[in-house]
Motif scaffolding. Structure first.
Motif, PDB file in Angstrom:
ATOM      1  N   LEU A  16       0.810  -1.222   0.000  1.00  0.00           N
ATOM      2  CA  LEU A  16       0.000   0.000   0.000  1.00  0.00           C
ATOM      3  C   LEU A  16       0.844   1.272   0.000  1.00  0.00           C
ATOM      4  CD1 LEU A  16      -3.068  -0.883   2.256  1.00  0.00           C
ATOM      5  CD2 LEU A  16      -3.022  -0.470  -0.210  1.00  0.00           C
ATOM      6  N   PRO A  17       1.885   1.367   0.852  1.00  0.00           N
ATOM      7  CA  PRO A  17       2.726   2.561   0.783  1.00  0.00           C
ATOM      8  C   PRO A  17       3.390   2.719  -0.581  1.00  0.00           C
ATOM      9  CG  PRO A  17       3.095   1.401   2.839  1.00  0.00           C
ATOM     10  CD  PRO A  17       2.274   0.504   1.991  1.00  0.00           C
ATOM     11  N   PHE A  19       2.172   1.680  -3.428  1.00  0.00           N
ATOM     12  CA  PHE A  19       1.136   2.102  -4.362  1.00  0.00           C
ATOM     13  C   PHE A  19       0.885   3.604  -4.248  1.00  0.00           C
ATOM     14  CE2 PHE A  19      -3.428   2.970  -5.042  1.00  0.00           C
ATOM     15  CZ  PHE A  19      -3.516   2.655  -6.395  1.00  0.00           C
ATOM     16  N   PHE A  20       0.731   4.082  -3.025  1.00  0.00           N
ATOM     17  CA  PHE A  20       0.473   5.517  -2.843  1.00  0.00           C
ATOM     18  C   PHE A  20       1.685   6.358  -3.236  1.00  0.00           C
ATOM     19  CE2 PHE A  20      -2.830   3.896   0.120  1.00  0.00           C
ATOM     20  CZ  PHE A  20      -3.920   4.491  -0.497  1.00  0.00           C
ATOM     21  N   LEU A  21       2.882   5.822  -3.034  1.00  0.00           N
ATOM     22  CA  LEU A  21       4.086   6.521  -3.467  1.00  0.00           C
ATOM     23  C   LEU A  21       4.107   6.641  -4.981  1.00  0.00           C
ATOM     24  CD1 LEU A  21       6.824   7.797  -2.782  1.00  0.00           C
ATOM     25  CD2 LEU A  21       7.831   5.499  -2.901  1.00  0.00           C
ATOM     26  N   TYR A  22       3.682   5.558  -5.668  1.00  0.00           N
ATOM     27  CA  TYR A  22       3.626   5.583  -7.135  1.00  0.00           C
ATOM     28  C   TYR A  22       2.615   6.633  -7.610  1.00  0.00           C
ATOM     29  CZ  TYR A  22       2.236   4.208 -11.836  1.00  0.00           C
ATOM     30  OH  TYR A  22       1.927   4.222 -13.168  1.00  0.00           O
ATOM     31  N   ILE A  23       1.438   6.646  -6.965  1.00  0.00           N
ATOM     32  CA  ILE A  23       0.416   7.621  -7.348  1.00  0.00           C
ATOM     33  C   ILE A  23       0.925   9.041  -7.130  1.00  0.00           C
ATOM     34  CG2 ILE A  23      -1.885   8.502  -6.815  1.00  0.00           C
ATOM     35  CD1 ILE A  23      -1.928   5.860  -8.283  1.00  0.00           C
ATOM     36  N   LEU A  24       1.549   9.289  -6.001  1.00  0.00           N
ATOM     37  CA  LEU A  24       2.050  10.619  -5.682  1.00  0.00           C
ATOM     38  C   LEU A  24       3.156  11.047  -6.633  1.00  0.00           C
ATOM     39  CD1 LEU A  24       2.076  13.075  -3.792  1.00  0.00           C
ATOM     40  CD2 LEU A  24       3.699  11.840  -2.334  1.00  0.00           C
TER      41      LEU A  24
END
Length: 497
Positions: A16-17, A19-24
């Motif tokens: 999850l971290p 994934f959110f790092l990729y989105i950011l």
């Protein structure tokens, strides 16, 4: 390996971290480092394609882009890698081809390929220019104006049926929705010349929506078009989520039915051709023409019965609702402007009185009526049939558009709902419906026509343009001469599909 709850929690804790790092990081790149970062546009559009996706899904693309161009100018960033362009002088470069290069269609088109086994991709969905040119050469002779005129008797039958239905409705005194009947008419024409059915699918004759195909056109285009602007990983989930709603399920079944009906119509005609005795006459329609290519030179040119199925399937989408939208626009604007309607009726009456028009109407005669032509062109200008643009990829090395450099691989979109209101092309009164603008200087009219995207432009122009025009130019004088209509709405709200 047994996946325990503890193992799952540990995996999610790691993923999850990330994934959110990729989105950011993707959002930061799109906003501050992408080659389009200098172009103006809505903030959220610079971060994610979800912004443009929702404008398509909810039918807002036309109005949204029109407003954006007025706010930001000719070039507006509407997605991380999408650029909306409104300057009509860019049409020749993007669609021309100017300098001999055809810009490749964008990823949007992949979502419309039906993938009939052993068949080529249809002309609309095919992105490879060489393959598209090859396919178009094979069938182009069937779509020339001269050849399409051979199918006028098919249209005449539908117009006679339409006249009869209008007579019944007028005698009943009940209000009716003309948009429904105009849409049924365009579907029935396709049924006549592509499915080989006398009086089409019987929509006008029987007053019904055959297999709910008109309803299908209300349900699926915005879903199908919007999903193509989502990242690949979200498309399946997006579409699956829509299946919770009955409309989407009905639409999916309808799409499958269109394929089955195309297969059935083609196979029936092909079997009839195989069993044909010398001297037997086949219906003179496009379905026969497409299959004659198979019979005469199919092996040499690799044109199969499956290819014909693809052609018949695709035209339901490309040739029915689009023409219906044009007819609805013409009908609406004429009846919103009774002075213009009276002027057109006088032209039609005079043409019948002096013998320039006679039943059954010939397209070539109706097309020569100057005010009728002006009404058709102006209505298609202010009410184009597509509410969203069709993207093209900027070629390698980038391109100069109207003095602005556009990086390679960017997808540019010209929305007819914005371009058709450009004052440089259509005058200071471009926001208004004024057919007379087409009756002035011939050179000005030709220049305006070069700024129209109703049927596309260049080598990718709609191959069925003449079929659509025949449907309109033959029907309009007939019903406007014989019937009067009262407009029961003050205005309409356009929902782009």
């Amino acid at each position: 390996m047994i996946l325990t709850i503890e193992t799952l929690q540990q995996t999610l804790t790691i993923l999850l971290p990330l994934f959110f790092l990729y989105i950011l990081s993707t959002a930061i790149y799109n906003r501050y480092f992408h080659p389009l970062r200098h172009f103006p546009g809505p903030f959220w559009a610079s971060l994610t394609s979800l912004w443009y996706c929702q404008t398509i899904r909810f039918g807002k693309a036309r109005n949204v882009q029109h407003a954006l161009h007025r706010q930001y100018g000719d070039f507006v960033r509407i997605g991380p890698n999408y650029l909306a362009v409104s300057d009509p002088s860019a049409i020749e470069t993007i669609f021309g081809p100017k300098n001999g290069a055809v810009w490749r269609k964008g990823n949007f088109y992949d979502g419309f390929d039906v993938h009939i086994p052993n068949a080529r991709t249809d002309s609309f969905s095919e992105r490879n220019e060489a393959k598209h040119s090859e396919r178009r050469r094979l069938v182009a002779s069937l779509y020339t104006q001269g050849n399409v005129l051979k199918y006028e008797p098919c249209v005449d039958r539908l117009i006679d049926c339409f006249r009869g239905k209008m007579g019944e409705l007028s005698e009943s005194g009940e209000a009716t929705d003309m948009s429904v009947w105009l849409t049924r008419y365009t579907f029935d024409v396709i049924g006549e010349i592509y499915h080989g059915r006398r009086e089409g699918f019987g929509m006008v004759r029987d007053g019904r929506d055959y297999n709910n195909w008109c309803y299908l056109m209300e349900v699926m285009p915005d879903i199908g078009a919007s999903v193509t602007y989502l990242p690949w990983g979200l498309r399946t989930g997006f579409f699956a989520a829509h299946l919770v709603f009955r409309r989407a399920r009905d639409g999916l079944r309808g799409m499958q039915d269109v394929v089955r009906q195309a297969e059935r119509s083609v196979n029936q005609r092909w079997n009839a051709m195989q069993q044909q005795d010398e001297g037997d006459a086949l219906p003179n329609d496009i379905l026969t023409g497409l299959l004659e290519i198979v019979r005469e030179k199919g092996q040499q040119v690799r044109w199969t019965v499956a290819d014909v199925m693809t052609e018949v399937w695709a035209v339901i989408w490309a040739g029915s609702d689009t023409t219906a939208c044009a007819l609805n626009g013409i009908f609406y604007h004429l009846h919103k402007n009774p002075v213009k309607l009276a002027k057109l009726r006088r032209e039609i009456d005079a043409a019948f009185d002096d013998g320039r028009l006679a039943y059954p109407l010939r397209f070539n005669d109706a097309r020569k009526l100057p005010y009728l032509h002006a009404v058709v062109m102006e209505s298609m200008r202010v009410h184009p049939s597509l509410g969203f643009g069709l993207p093209r990829e900027v070629p390698a090395g980038g391109a100069d558009l109207c003095g602005t450099f556009i990086p390679e691989n960017v997808e540019v979109i010209m929305n007819s709902g914005a371009v058709h209101f450009d004052k440089r092309a259509f005058g200071e009164d471009a926001d208004d419906w004024i057919p007379e603008r087409w009756l002035g200087d011939a050179a000005v009219a030709r220049q305006m026509e070069r700024s129209m995207l109703q049927f596309g432009y260049g080598p990718r122009m709609c191959i069925g343009k003449y079929i659509s025009e025949i449907e309109m130019y033959k029907l309009l004088p007939t019903i406007l001469k014989e019937f009067e209509f009262d407009l029961l709405v003050d205005h309409w709200d356009v929902h782009a599909m």
